[in-house]
Design a protein around this motif. Structure first.
Motif, PDB file in Angstrom:
ATOM      1  N   GLY A 126     -12.250   3.072  -2.924  1.00 50.78           N
ATOM      2  CA  GLY A 126     -12.576   4.275  -2.145  1.00 50.78           C
ATOM      3  C   GLY A 126     -11.393   4.764  -1.312  1.00 50.78           C
ATOM      4  N   PRO A 127     -10.796   3.901  -0.479  1.00 50.55           N
ATOM      5  CA  PRO A 127      -9.657   4.334   0.321  1.00 50.55           C
ATOM      6  C   PRO A 127      -8.426   4.679  -0.519  1.00 50.55           C
ATOM      7  CG  PRO A 127     -10.654   2.382   1.273  1.00 50.55           C
ATOM      8  CD  PRO A 127     -11.320   2.592  -0.049  1.00 50.55           C
ATOM      9  N   THR A 128      -8.275   4.030  -1.681  1.00 52.04           N
ATOM     10  CA  THR A 128      -7.145   4.370  -2.548  1.00 52.04           C
ATOM     11  C   THR A 128      -7.285   5.819  -3.015  1.00 52.04           C
ATOM     12  OG1 THR A 128      -6.977   2.088  -3.314  1.00 52.04           O
ATOM     13  CG2 THR A 128      -5.945   3.767  -4.685  1.00 52.04           C
ATOM     14  N   VAL A 129      -8.507   6.142  -3.457  1.00 51.01           N
ATOM     15  CA  VAL A 129      -8.807   7.502  -3.892  1.00 51.01           C
ATOM     16  C   VAL A 129      -8.551   8.493  -2.758  1.00 51.01           C
ATOM     17  CG1 VAL A 129     -10.805   8.986  -4.368  1.00 51.01           C
ATOM     18  CG2 VAL A 129     -10.450   6.902  -5.699  1.00 51.01           C
ATOM     19  N   ARG A 130      -8.961   8.126  -1.581  1.00 55.65           N
ATOM     20  CA  ARG A 130      -8.780   8.982  -0.411  1.00 55.65           C
ATOM     21  C   ARG A 130      -7.286   9.215  -0.159  1.00 55.65           C
ATOM     22  NH1 ARG A 130      -9.703  13.058   1.401  1.00 55.65           N
ATOM     23  NH2 ARG A 130      -9.415  13.231   3.622  1.00 55.65           N
ATOM     24  N   GLY A 131      -6.492   8.151  -0.285  1.00 53.11           N
ATOM     25  CA  GLY A 131      -5.046   8.272  -0.095  1.00 53.11           C
ATOM     26  C   GLY A 131      -4.439   9.256  -1.086  1.00 53.11           C
ATOM     27  N   ILE A 132      -4.900   9.197  -2.325  1.00 52.69           N
ATOM     28  CA  ILE A 132      -4.385  10.106  -3.354  1.00 52.69           C
ATOM     29  C   ILE A 132      -4.777  11.551  -3.034  1.00 52.69           C
ATOM     30  CG2 ILE A 132      -4.589  10.733  -5.802  1.00 52.69           C
ATOM     31  CD1 ILE A 132      -4.979   7.718  -6.402  1.00 52.69           C
ATOM     32  N   CYS A 148       0.826  -1.203   0.000  1.00 53.27           N
ATOM     33  CA  CYS A 148       0.000   0.000   0.000  1.00 53.27           C
ATOM     34  C   CYS A 148       0.872   1.270   0.000  1.00 53.27           C
ATOM     35  CB  CYS A 148      -0.918  -0.040   1.213  1.00 53.27           C
ATOM     36  SG  CYS A 148      -2.106   1.283   1.221  1.00 53.27           S
ATOM     37  N   LEU A 149       1.890   1.283   0.878  1.00 52.10           N
ATOM     38  CA  LEU A 149       2.795   2.441   0.903  1.00 52.10           C
ATOM     39  C   LEU A 149       3.527   2.575  -0.432  1.00 52.10           C
ATOM     40  CD1 LEU A 149       4.476   2.469   4.426  1.00 52.10           C
ATOM     41  CD2 LEU A 149       2.370   3.521   3.685  1.00 52.10           C
ATOM     42  N   ARG A 150       3.924   1.442  -0.971  1.00 53.34           N
ATOM     43  CA  ARG A 150       4.611   1.468  -2.264  1.00 53.34           C
ATOM     44  C   ARG A 150       3.708   2.044  -3.353  1.00 53.34           C
ATOM     45  NH1 ARG A 150       4.294  -3.889  -5.140  1.00 53.34           N
ATOM     46  NH2 ARG A 150       2.211  -2.964  -5.211  1.00 53.34           N
ATOM     47  N   ASP A 151       2.436   1.637  -3.368  1.00 50.14           N
ATOM     48  CA  ASP A 151       1.503   2.176  -4.359  1.00 50.14           C
ATOM     49  C   ASP A 151       1.357   3.692  -4.188  1.00 50.14           C
ATOM     50  OD1 ASP A 151       1.171  -0.414  -5.156  1.00 50.14           O
ATOM     51  OD2 ASP A 151      -1.023  -0.455  -4.957  1.00 50.14           O
ATOM     52  N   MET A 152       1.258   4.138  -2.954  1.00 47.15           N
ATOM     53  CA  MET A 152       1.107   5.581  -2.733  1.00 47.15           C
ATOM     54  C   MET A 152       2.347   6.319  -3.216  1.00 47.15           C
ATOM     55  SD  MET A 152      -1.045   5.710   0.815  1.00 47.15           S
ATOM     56  CE  MET A 152      -1.280   7.461   0.832  1.00 47.15           C
ATOM     57  N   ASP A 153       3.510   5.688  -3.004  1.00 51.11           N
ATOM     58  CA  ASP A 153       4.746   6.288  -3.496  1.00 51.11           C
ATOM     59  C   ASP A 153       4.768   6.344  -5.027  1.00 51.11           C
ATOM     60  OD1 ASP A 153       7.458   7.305  -2.835  1.00 51.11           O
ATOM     61  OD2 ASP A 153       8.083   5.555  -3.987  1.00 51.11           O
ATOM     62  N   TYR A 154       4.231   5.303  -5.689  1.00 51.06           N
ATOM     63  CA  TYR A 154       4.117   5.341  -7.155  1.00 51.06           C
ATOM     64  C   TYR A 154       3.253   6.523  -7.589  1.00 51.06           C
ATOM     65  CZ  TYR A 154       5.626   0.400  -7.908  1.00 51.06           C
ATOM     66  OH  TYR A 154       6.316  -0.777  -7.991  1.00 51.06           O
ATOM     67  N   TYR A 155       2.099   6.659  -6.930  1.00 51.05           N
ATOM     68  CA  TYR A 155       1.191   7.751  -7.311  1.00 51.05           C
ATOM     69  C   TYR A 155       1.877   9.098  -7.173  1.00 51.05           C
ATOM     70  CZ  TYR A 155      -2.379   4.151  -6.928  1.00 51.05           C
ATOM     71  OH  TYR A 155      -3.096   3.001  -7.092  1.00 51.05           O
ATOM     72  N   LEU A 156       2.630   9.235  -6.089  1.00 52.88           N
ATOM     73  CA  LEU A 156       3.286  10.508  -5.826  1.00 52.88           C
ATOM     74  C   LEU A 156       4.387  10.780  -6.856  1.00 52.88           C
ATOM     75  CD1 LEU A 156       3.391  12.913  -3.927  1.00 52.88           C
ATOM     76  CD2 LEU A 156       5.066  11.677  -2.547  1.00 52.88           C
ATOM     77  N   ARG A 157       5.194   9.773  -7.102  1.00 54.75           N
ATOM     78  CA  ARG A 157       6.315   9.972  -8.031  1.00 54.75           C
ATOM     79  C   ARG A 157       5.805  10.291  -9.440  1.00 54.75           C
ATOM     80  NH1 ARG A 157       9.321   6.198 -11.058  1.00 54.75           N
ATOM     81  NH2 ARG A 157       8.461   4.441  -9.854  1.00 54.75           N
ATOM     82  N   TYR A 158       4.811   9.504  -9.899  1.00 53.06           N
ATOM     83  CA  TYR A 158       4.298   9.773 -11.241  1.00 53.06           C
ATOM     84  C   TYR A 158       3.566  11.110 -11.305  1.00 53.06           C
ATOM     85  CZ  TYR A 158       5.955   5.422 -13.153  1.00 53.06           C
ATOM     86  OH  TYR A 158       6.784   4.426 -13.610  1.00 53.06           O
ATOM     87  N   ALA A 159       2.971  11.532 -10.180  1.00 54.49           N
ATOM     88  CA  ALA A 159       2.321  12.845 -10.164  1.00 54.49           C
ATOM     89  C   ALA A 159       3.346  13.949 -10.405  1.00 54.49           C
ATOM     90  CB  ALA A 159       1.603  13.078  -8.833  1.00 54.49           C
ATOM     91  N   THR A 160       4.578  13.765  -9.870  1.00 53.84           N
ATOM     92  CA  THR A 160       5.594  14.810 -10.100  1.00 53.84           C
ATOM     93  C   THR A 160       5.986  14.851 -11.579  1.00 53.84           C
ATOM     94  OG1 THR A 160       7.558  13.438  -9.649  1.00 53.84           O
ATOM     95  CG2 THR A 160       6.565  14.562  -7.768  1.00 53.84           C
TER      96      THR A 160
END
Ligand code: CYC
Length: 169
Positions: free
Chosen positions: A125-131, A82-94
């Motif tokens: 739902g929680p994935t969206v919330r994390g983003i 889960c943390l890794r996925d959030m890190d992917y979202y963040l990195r690709y967002a940059t």
């Protein structure tokens, strides 16, 4: 993978048009926002792991079932996925922020993601919330750093949110 400039050129080239006034306005807006985009990406880069940790902590506070037995982020393996996925979202967002275009997200992050999540029971739902929590943290950081216009920061996060939450048919 495309950016604001190559997407614009592609659209004009398909119909064999010279760049017109609208195109020039779009290009100017992109270049004018250039340093703000770089500043936002740098802010994220220097504290990416703190952003992910903080966002995850807030998410698990909001949705504690995720880390209880039977929750999708329960067990160390799934917690770190889960943390890794959030890190992917963040990195690709940059990347998307600097590119001024969400195409990199479609190609590298979102393609097939919903199906993967559905088959593994990762809740949308929680994935969206994390983003969205990461977006809020970053906008706050950008405000604190004195970036005057932070509206452009929404685009990649809102795009990922929209795409992941779309109901699959
Ligand atoms: C799993 N997340 C996965 C998997 C993929 C991705 C492919 C399955 C394979 C694996 O476990 O590694 C996502 N992989 C990506 C993305 C990219 C990629 C986006 C593009 C760079 O290459 N669970 C929750 C939270 C959420 C979560 C709501 C965190 C926000 O409850 C995430 N993703 C999560 C979890 C798993 C996962 C727990 C493991 C699920 C399992 O194996 O049971």
């Amino acid at each position: 993978m495309r950016d604001a400039v190559t997407t614009l050129i592609k659209n004009y080239d398909v119909t064999g048009r010279y760049l017109d006034r609208n195109a020039m306005d779009e290009l100017k807006a992109y270049f004018d926002s250039g340093s703000a985009r770089i500043a936002a990406a740098s802010l994220i880069n220097t504290s990416s792991s703190d952003i992910v940790k903080k966002a995850a902590a807030l998410l698990f506070e909001e949705v504690p079932e995720l880390i209880r037995p039977s929750g999708n982020a329960y067990t160390t393996r799934r917690f770190s996925a889960c943390l890794r996925d959030m890190d992917y979202y963040l990195r690709y967002a940059t990347y998307a922020l600097v590119a001024g275009d969400n195409n990199v997200l479609d190609e590298r992050v979102l393609y097939g993601l919903r199906e993967t999540y559905n088959s593994l029971g990762v809740p949308i739902g929680p994935t969206v919330r994390g983003i969205q929590i990461m977006k809020d943290i970053i906008k706050e950081m950008a405000n604190e750093a004195g970036l005057s216009n932070t509206a452009f920061i929404d685009a990649p996060f809102d795009h990922m949110t929209r795409e992941v939450s779309e109901i699959s048919v």
